[in-house]
Design a protein around this motif. Structure first.
Motif, PDB file in Angstrom:
ATOM      1  N   THR A 235       0.814  -1.221   0.000  1.00 17.22           N
ATOM      2  CA  THR A 235       0.000   0.000   0.000  1.00 17.22           C
ATOM      3  C   THR A 235       0.847   1.270   0.000  1.00 17.22           C
ATOM      4  OG1 THR A 235      -0.126   0.014   2.432  1.00 17.22           O
ATOM      5  CG2 THR A 235      -1.860  -1.159   1.238  1.00 17.22           C
ATOM      6  N   ASP A 236       2.119   1.157  -0.420  1.00 15.69           N
ATOM      7  CA  ASP A 236       3.011   2.319  -0.394  1.00 15.69           C
ATOM      8  C   ASP A 236       2.501   3.478  -1.254  1.00 15.69           C
ATOM      9  OD1 ASP A 236       4.785   1.232   1.377  1.00 15.69           O
ATOM     10  OD2 ASP A 236       6.060   0.339  -0.174  1.00 15.69           O
ATOM     11  N   ASP A 237       1.775   3.148  -2.344  1.00 16.07           N
ATOM     12  CA  ASP A 237       1.313   4.205  -3.250  1.00 16.07           C
ATOM     13  C   ASP A 237      -0.063   4.753  -2.866  1.00 16.07           C
ATOM     14  OD1 ASP A 237       0.043   1.844  -3.799  1.00 16.07           O
ATOM     15  OD2 ASP A 237       0.048   2.093  -5.984  1.00 16.07           O
ATOM     16  N   LEU A 238      -0.571   4.341  -1.695  1.00 14.21           N
ATOM     17  CA  LEU A 238      -1.854   4.850  -1.221  1.00 14.21           C
ATOM     18  C   LEU A 238      -1.601   6.016  -0.273  1.00 14.21           C
ATOM     19  CD1 LEU A 238      -4.903   4.219  -1.438  1.00 14.21           C
ATOM     20  CD2 LEU A 238      -4.674   2.839   0.633  1.00 14.21           C
ATOM     21  N   GLN A 239      -2.207   7.163  -0.570  1.00  8.58           N
ATOM     22  CA  GLN A 239      -1.919   8.375   0.191  1.00  8.58           C
ATOM     23  C   GLN A 239      -2.314   8.263   1.651  1.00  8.58           C
ATOM     24  OE1 GLN A 239      -3.663  11.748  -1.782  1.00  8.58           O
ATOM     25  NE2 GLN A 239      -1.998  11.918  -3.257  1.00  8.58           N
ATOM     26  N   ASP A 240      -3.496   7.737   1.911  1.00 12.29           N
ATOM     27  CA  ASP A 240      -3.972   7.659   3.292  1.00 12.29           C
ATOM     28  C   ASP A 240      -4.454   6.248   3.603  1.00 12.29           C
ATOM     29  OD1 ASP A 240      -4.895   8.104   5.835  1.00 12.29           O
ATOM     30  OD2 ASP A 240      -6.024   9.922   5.335  1.00 12.29           O
ATOM     31  N   VAL A 241      -3.577   5.458   4.199  1.00 15.66           N
ATOM     32  CA  VAL A 241      -3.900   4.071   4.527  1.00 15.66           C
ATOM     33  C   VAL A 241      -5.012   4.010   5.572  1.00 15.66           C
ATOM     34  CG1 VAL A 241      -2.984   1.874   5.383  1.00 15.66           C
ATOM     35  CG2 VAL A 241      -1.552   3.349   3.977  1.00 15.66           C
ATOM     36  N   ALA A 242      -5.123   5.066   6.400  1.00 15.06           N
ATOM     37  CA  ALA A 242      -6.158   5.087   7.442  1.00 15.06           C
ATOM     38  C   ALA A 242      -7.556   4.972   6.844  1.00 15.06           C
ATOM     39  CB  ALA A 242      -6.036   6.361   8.271  1.00 15.06           C
ATOM     40  N   ASP A 243      -7.761   5.550   5.647  1.00 11.49           N
ATOM     41  CA  ASP A 243      -9.067   5.455   4.989  1.00 11.49           C
ATOM     42  C   ASP A 243      -9.381   4.015   4.591  1.00 11.49           C
ATOM     43  OD1 ASP A 243      -9.553   8.148   5.202  1.00 11.49           O
ATOM     44  OD2 ASP A 243      -8.747   8.638   3.230  1.00 11.49           O
ATOM     45  N   LEU A 244      -8.331   3.257   4.284  1.00 12.77           N
ATOM     46  CA  LEU A 244      -8.508   1.855   3.912  1.00 12.77           C
ATOM     47  C   LEU A 244      -8.964   1.037   5.113  1.00 12.77           C
ATOM     48  CD1 LEU A 244      -8.134  -0.390   1.747  1.00 12.77           C
ATOM     49  CD2 LEU A 244      -5.808  -0.654   2.613  1.00 12.77           C
TER      50      LEU A 244
ATOM     51  N   ASN B 111       2.777  -2.628   4.112  1.00 14.79           N
ATOM     52  CA  ASN B 111       2.481  -3.998   3.683  1.00 14.79           C
ATOM     53  C   ASN B 111       1.358  -4.605   4.520  1.00 14.79           C
ATOM     54  OD1 ASN B 111       3.280  -7.195   3.790  1.00 14.79           O
ATOM     55  ND2 ASN B 111       3.690  -6.245   1.807  1.00 14.79           N
ATOM     56  N   ILE B 112       0.398  -5.206   3.840  1.00 17.53           N
ATOM     57  CA  ILE B 112      -0.710  -5.893   4.516  1.00 17.53           C
ATOM     58  C   ILE B 112      -0.564  -7.388   4.262  1.00 17.53           C
ATOM     59  CG2 ILE B 112      -3.215  -6.226   4.603  1.00 17.53           C
ATOM     60  CD1 ILE B 112      -3.547  -3.376   3.615  1.00 17.53           C
ATOM     61  N   LYS B 113      -0.615  -8.174   5.336  1.00 17.72           N
ATOM     62  CA  LYS B 113      -0.538  -9.628   5.216  1.00 17.72           C
ATOM     63  C   LYS B 113      -1.867 -10.242   5.649  1.00 17.72           C
ATOM     64  CE  LYS B 113       4.449 -10.178   5.799  1.00 17.72           C
ATOM     65  NZ  LYS B 113       4.670 -10.680   4.428  1.00 17.72           N
ATOM     66  N   ILE B 114      -2.325 -11.234   4.877  1.00 15.71           N
ATOM     67  CA  ILE B 114      -3.590 -11.906   5.141  1.00 15.71           C
ATOM     68  C   ILE B 114      -3.300 -13.385   5.361  1.00 15.71           C
ATOM     69  CG2 ILE B 114      -5.949 -12.287   4.312  1.00 15.71           C
ATOM     70  CD1 ILE B 114      -5.235 -10.103   2.130  1.00 15.71           C
ATOM     71  N   PHE B 115      -3.825 -13.946   6.456  1.00 16.48           N
ATOM     72  CA  PHE B 115      -3.601 -15.344   6.793  1.00 16.48           C
ATOM     73  C   PHE B 115      -4.947 -16.055   6.939  1.00 16.48           C
ATOM     74  CE2 PHE B 115      -0.247 -12.760   8.603  1.00 16.48           C
ATOM     75  CZ  PHE B 115       0.917 -13.406   8.222  1.00 16.48           C
ATOM     76  N   GLY B 116      -5.053 -17.260   6.393  1.00 18.37           N
ATOM     77  CA  GLY B 116      -6.277 -18.032   6.562  1.00 18.37           C
ATOM     78  C   GLY B 116      -6.411 -19.121   5.515  1.00 18.37           C
ATOM     79  N   GLU B 117      -7.622 -19.667   5.401  1.00 18.47           N
ATOM     80  CA  GLU B 117      -7.890 -20.682   4.399  1.00 18.47           C
ATOM     81  C   GLU B 117      -7.734 -20.105   2.998  1.00 18.47           C
ATOM     82  OE1 GLU B 117      -8.435 -23.872   4.946  1.00 18.47           O
ATOM     83  OE2 GLU B 117      -8.233 -23.563   7.113  1.00 18.47           O
ATOM     84  N   VAL B 118      -7.365 -20.956   2.048  1.00 19.73           N
ATOM     85  CA  VAL B 118      -6.998 -20.504   0.704  1.00 19.73           C
ATOM     86  C   VAL B 118      -8.071 -19.624   0.063  1.00 19.73           C
ATOM     87  CG1 VAL B 118      -6.443 -21.256  -1.632  1.00 19.73           C
ATOM     88  CG2 VAL B 118      -5.506 -22.509   0.324  1.00 19.73           C
TER      89      VAL B 118
ATOM     90  N   HIS C 217      -8.359   0.473  -5.020  1.00 21.10           N
ATOM     91  CA  HIS C 217      -8.680   1.073  -6.323  1.00 21.10           C
ATOM     92  C   HIS C 217      -9.718   2.188  -6.158  1.00 21.10           C
ATOM     93  CE1 HIS C 217      -9.394   1.335 -10.648  1.00 21.10           C
ATOM     94  NE2 HIS C 217     -10.692   1.235 -10.399  1.00 21.10           N
ATOM     95  N   SER C 218     -10.701   1.961  -5.301  1.00 20.37           N
ATOM     96  CA  SER C 218     -11.738   2.970  -5.062  1.00 20.37           C
ATOM     97  C   SER C 218     -11.139   4.229  -4.456  1.00 20.37           C
ATOM     98  CB  SER C 218     -12.815   2.406  -4.127  1.00 20.37           C
ATOM     99  OG  SER C 218     -13.487   1.320  -4.713  1.00 20.37           O
ATOM    100  N   LEU C 219     -10.266   4.058  -3.463  1.00 19.71           N
ATOM    101  CA  LEU C 219      -9.654   5.218  -2.809  1.00 19.71           C
ATOM    102  C   LEU C 219      -8.767   6.005  -3.766  1.00 19.71           C
ATOM    103  CD1 LEU C 219      -8.733   3.669   0.666  1.00 19.71           C
ATOM    104  CD2 LEU C 219     -10.554   5.321   0.172  1.00 19.71           C
TER     105      LEU C 219
END
Length: 335
Positions: free
Chosen positions: A8-17, A42-49, A64-66
């Motif tokens: 998410t480095d290219d997202l201006q405001d991660v807080a909105d996400l 960086n966002i990491k997601i863990f769980g079932e496939v 994309h919306s933001l």
């Protein structure tokens, strides 16, 4: 167990996400039973496939919306979740937000679902449009906004809003006041929409001039409505004869929008809804389009969609019980 990463480095405001107090991420974790961890950009997601794959798709759509300066609230995220779960990700690739009208108070009325965007497009491109679906999907409100826009741009000379008054016979006579006072309670939702969209002062001025007319369906008989934007609301409560009468009021330079919910028919049991049969009758006629809204298109409070879902489930269960009883009776009759 699967792990996926999103940058998410290219997202201006991660807080909105993430939302206030990370409520957006908590919603995704609850819906898909995954863990989401954010470190730096960086966002990491863990769980079932499958769950991890779906959450990654949803977060990418949210990003994309933001980036395209679109709103990102609880209702929109739930809408995205529903379509990703149903495998309808294609309709989420393009923006479904479009400014329809700016109210007298400067508030933008924006389409919030893919079906709403298609509905607006159909109204613009066709002479007669039917919007059918559950309460809270914006059918009437968007139609009124488009009517106000057409009137403001002088593409029509009048706005005419109508709906059937089921109790237009004896019961209305017992209400106090003159005839207008008797029918006003049935038309109040249309008044409310116009007040909100064009403002009270503009509404009153144009009502006095005859530029805006709000009347029961019975008042349409015998008229030809030229250069008008005409909206028939609660059309599920029209009879076949009333629907034909209304549609044949269409005049030159006019546009008609018909809205209704076929799950909320208040007609007597021996009367068939004109809205139910009209699609079969008018199917394939050029200039007439039908747009069907689903329960996932509900844009009111989240509980409205939950209520619609609960009633749908109840009706299915009740129908199954009726079918079982019918089969039982038939079986008894065969022995």
């Amino acid at each position: 167990m699967l792990e996926q990463s999103i940058n998410t480095d290219d997202l201006q405001d991660v807080a909105d996400l993430f939302g206030s107090f990370d409520e957006n991420m908590k919603l995704l974790q609850k819906e898909f039973n995954v863990d989401i961890i954010s470190r730096g950009g960086n966002i990491k997601i863990f769980g079932e496939v499958n769950n991890v794959s779906n959450v990654k798709k949803i977060i990418e759509i949210m990003i994309h919306s933001l980036k395209n300066n679109q709103t990102l609230d609880d209702k929109k995220i739930r809408y995205i979740i529903t379509h990703v779960k149903n495998g309808n990700i294609n309709i989420l690739k393009d923006s479904f937000e479009e400014c329809v009208f700016v109210t007298s108070k400067g508030r933008a009325i924006v389409t919030k679902t893919f079906s709403q965007k298609q509905y607006v497009k159909c109204i613009r491109e066709n002479t007669v449009t039917f919007g059918v679906g559950p309460a809270g999907t914006g059918k009437t409100y968007l139609a009124v906004a488009l009517a106000a826009k057409a009137f403001r741009e002088r593409r029509v000379e009048r706005i005419i809003l109508t709906r059937p008054a089921i109790e237009a016979g004896e019961n209305l006579g017992f209400l106090p006041g003159d005839l207008q006072s008797k029918v006003d309670p049935y038309l109040r939702p249309l008044y409310d929409a116009l007040f909100d969209i064009i403002g009270t002062d503009s509404f009153n001025k144009n009502i006095d001039r005859g530029n805006i007319e709000i009347a029961p369906l019975a008042y349409m008989r015998g008229r030809t409505l030229d250069s008008s934007f005409i909206i028939l609301d609660e059309a599920q409560n029209t009879t076949s004869e009333q629907m034909k009468m209304f549609l044949t009021r269409l005049g030159f330079g006019s546009k008609i929008v018909v809205t209704g919910d076929i799950t909320q028919i208040d007609l007597p049991k021996n009367k068939k809804s004109g809205l139910v049969e009209v699609k079969k009758i008018l199917k394939g006629i050029d200039g007439i389009k039908f747009v069907e809204f689903k329960k996932e298109d509900v844009v009111r409070h989240r509980l409205v969609q939950d209520i619609v879902n609960a009633y749908d489930k109840h009706n299915v269960n009740r129908q199954n019980i009726v079918n079982i009883d019918s089969v039982g009776e038939e079986w008894k009759g065969e022995n």
